[in-house]
Design a protein around this motif. Structure first.
Motif, PDB file in Angstrom:
ATOM      1  N   LEU A 182       0.818  -1.212   0.000  1.00 37.99           N
ATOM      2  CA  LEU A 182       0.000   0.000   0.000  1.00 37.99           C
ATOM      3  C   LEU A 182       0.854   1.265   0.000  1.00 37.99           C
ATOM      4  CD1 LEU A 182      -2.850  -1.044   2.418  1.00 37.99           C
ATOM      5  CD2 LEU A 182      -3.085  -0.480   0.000  1.00 37.99           C
ATOM      6  N   ARG A 183       2.027   1.206   0.602  1.00 37.85           N
ATOM      7  CA  ARG A 183       2.902   2.386   0.604  1.00 37.85           C
ATOM      8  C   ARG A 183       3.356   2.738  -0.798  1.00 37.85           C
ATOM      9  NH1 ARG A 183       7.386   2.870   5.105  1.00 37.85           N
ATOM     10  NH2 ARG A 183       7.518   4.879   4.079  1.00 37.85           N
ATOM     11  N   THR A 184       3.568   1.736  -1.647  1.00 43.06           N
ATOM     12  CA  THR A 184       4.019   2.015  -3.012  1.00 43.06           C
ATOM     13  C   THR A 184       2.872   2.433  -3.923  1.00 43.06           C
ATOM     14  OG1 THR A 184       3.830  -0.308  -3.641  1.00 43.06           O
ATOM     15  CG2 THR A 184       5.964   0.428  -2.828  1.00 43.06           C
ATOM     16  N   ARG A 185       1.674   1.924  -3.661  1.00 44.05           N
ATOM     17  CA  ARG A 185       0.541   2.188  -4.564  1.00 44.05           C
ATOM     18  C   ARG A 185      -0.466   3.190  -4.023  1.00 44.05           C
ATOM     19  NH1 ARG A 185      -0.540  -3.129  -7.914  1.00 44.05           N
ATOM     20  NH2 ARG A 185       1.586  -3.858  -7.987  1.00 44.05           N
TER      21      ARG A 185
ATOM     22  N   PHE B   3      -5.901  -4.932  11.888  1.00 45.01           N
ATOM     23  CA  PHE B   3      -4.768  -4.454  12.676  1.00 45.01           C
ATOM     24  C   PHE B   3      -4.249  -3.125  12.116  1.00 45.01           C
ATOM     25  CE2 PHE B   3      -0.076  -4.723  13.517  1.00 45.01           C
ATOM     26  CZ  PHE B   3      -0.146  -4.495  14.879  1.00 45.01           C
ATOM     27  N   LEU B   4      -4.109  -3.029  10.802  1.00 50.28           N
ATOM     28  CA  LEU B   4      -3.648  -1.782  10.185  1.00 50.28           C
ATOM     29  C   LEU B   4      -4.666  -0.666  10.362  1.00 50.28           C
ATOM     30  CD1 LEU B   4      -2.093  -3.153   6.881  1.00 50.28           C
ATOM     31  CD2 LEU B   4      -0.890  -2.318   8.909  1.00 50.28           C
TER      32      LEU B   4
ATOM     33  N   VAL C 109      -4.560   2.657   7.499  1.00 49.24           N
ATOM     34  CA  VAL C 109      -5.354   2.430   6.288  1.00 49.24           C
ATOM     35  C   VAL C 109      -6.800   2.832   6.533  1.00 49.24           C
ATOM     36  CG1 VAL C 109      -3.906   0.545   5.461  1.00 49.24           C
ATOM     37  CG2 VAL C 109      -5.891   0.038   6.850  1.00 49.24           C
ATOM     38  N   GLU C 110      -7.493   3.050   5.432  1.00 49.22           N
ATOM     39  CA  GLU C 110      -8.921   3.363   5.488  1.00 49.22           C
ATOM     40  C   GLU C 110      -9.617   2.702   4.302  1.00 49.22           C
ATOM     41  OE1 GLU C 110     -11.503   7.368   5.159  1.00 49.22           O
ATOM     42  OE2 GLU C 110      -9.957   7.336   6.705  1.00 49.22           O
TER      43      GLU C 110
ATOM     44  N   TYR D 163      -3.916   3.923   1.812  1.00 49.14           N
ATOM     45  CA  TYR D 163      -2.859   4.105   2.793  1.00 49.14           C
ATOM     46  C   TYR D 163      -2.884   5.534   3.296  1.00 49.14           C
ATOM     47  CZ  TYR D 163       1.866   4.554   4.668  1.00 49.14           C
ATOM     48  OH  TYR D 163       2.940   4.792   5.486  1.00 49.14           O
ATOM     49  N   LEU D 164      -2.917   5.733   4.625  1.00 52.08           N
ATOM     50  CA  LEU D 164      -3.003   7.070   5.208  1.00 52.08           C
ATOM     51  C   LEU D 164      -1.729   7.519   5.893  1.00 52.08           C
ATOM     52  CD1 LEU D 164      -6.509   6.828   6.897  1.00 52.08           C
ATOM     53  CD2 LEU D 164      -5.942   7.829   4.687  1.00 52.08           C
TER      54      LEU D 164
END
Length: 79
Positions: free
Chosen positions: A25-28, A57-58, A64-65, A75-76
């Motif tokens: 998620l950090r990359t996309r 958990f995230l 995340v949302e 990714y937040l």
């Protein structure tokens, strides 16, 4: 509480799958729910059952949302 035990395989834990999801998620920044689930299934044996607890958990960490209109996870956290 997440506790390690001597019987838990390090690659098949909620924390490991959460780390893999977070890295993706950090990359996309935005990933479809089904695409992310398929990634977890391919990346880790038993990823299908660990996907939802890892995502929860995230979410609890505020990283995340879920976007219901697009059925995607965003990714937040900091880049």
């Amino acid at each position: 509480m997440l506790r390690p035990s001597k019987h838990a395989h390090p690659d098949r834990t909620v924390i490991n799958v959460a780390m893999l999801l977070l890295a993706r998620l950090r990359t996309r920044r935005l990933e479809g729910y089904s695409d992310l689930r398929a990634f977890a299934r391919k990346a880790v044996e038993g990823g299908e059952t660990l996907f939802l607890p890892s995502l929860n958990f995230l979410f609890l960490l505020g990283l995340v949302e879920y976007r219901p209109k697009t059925d995607a996870i965003e990714y937040l956290g900091p880049q």
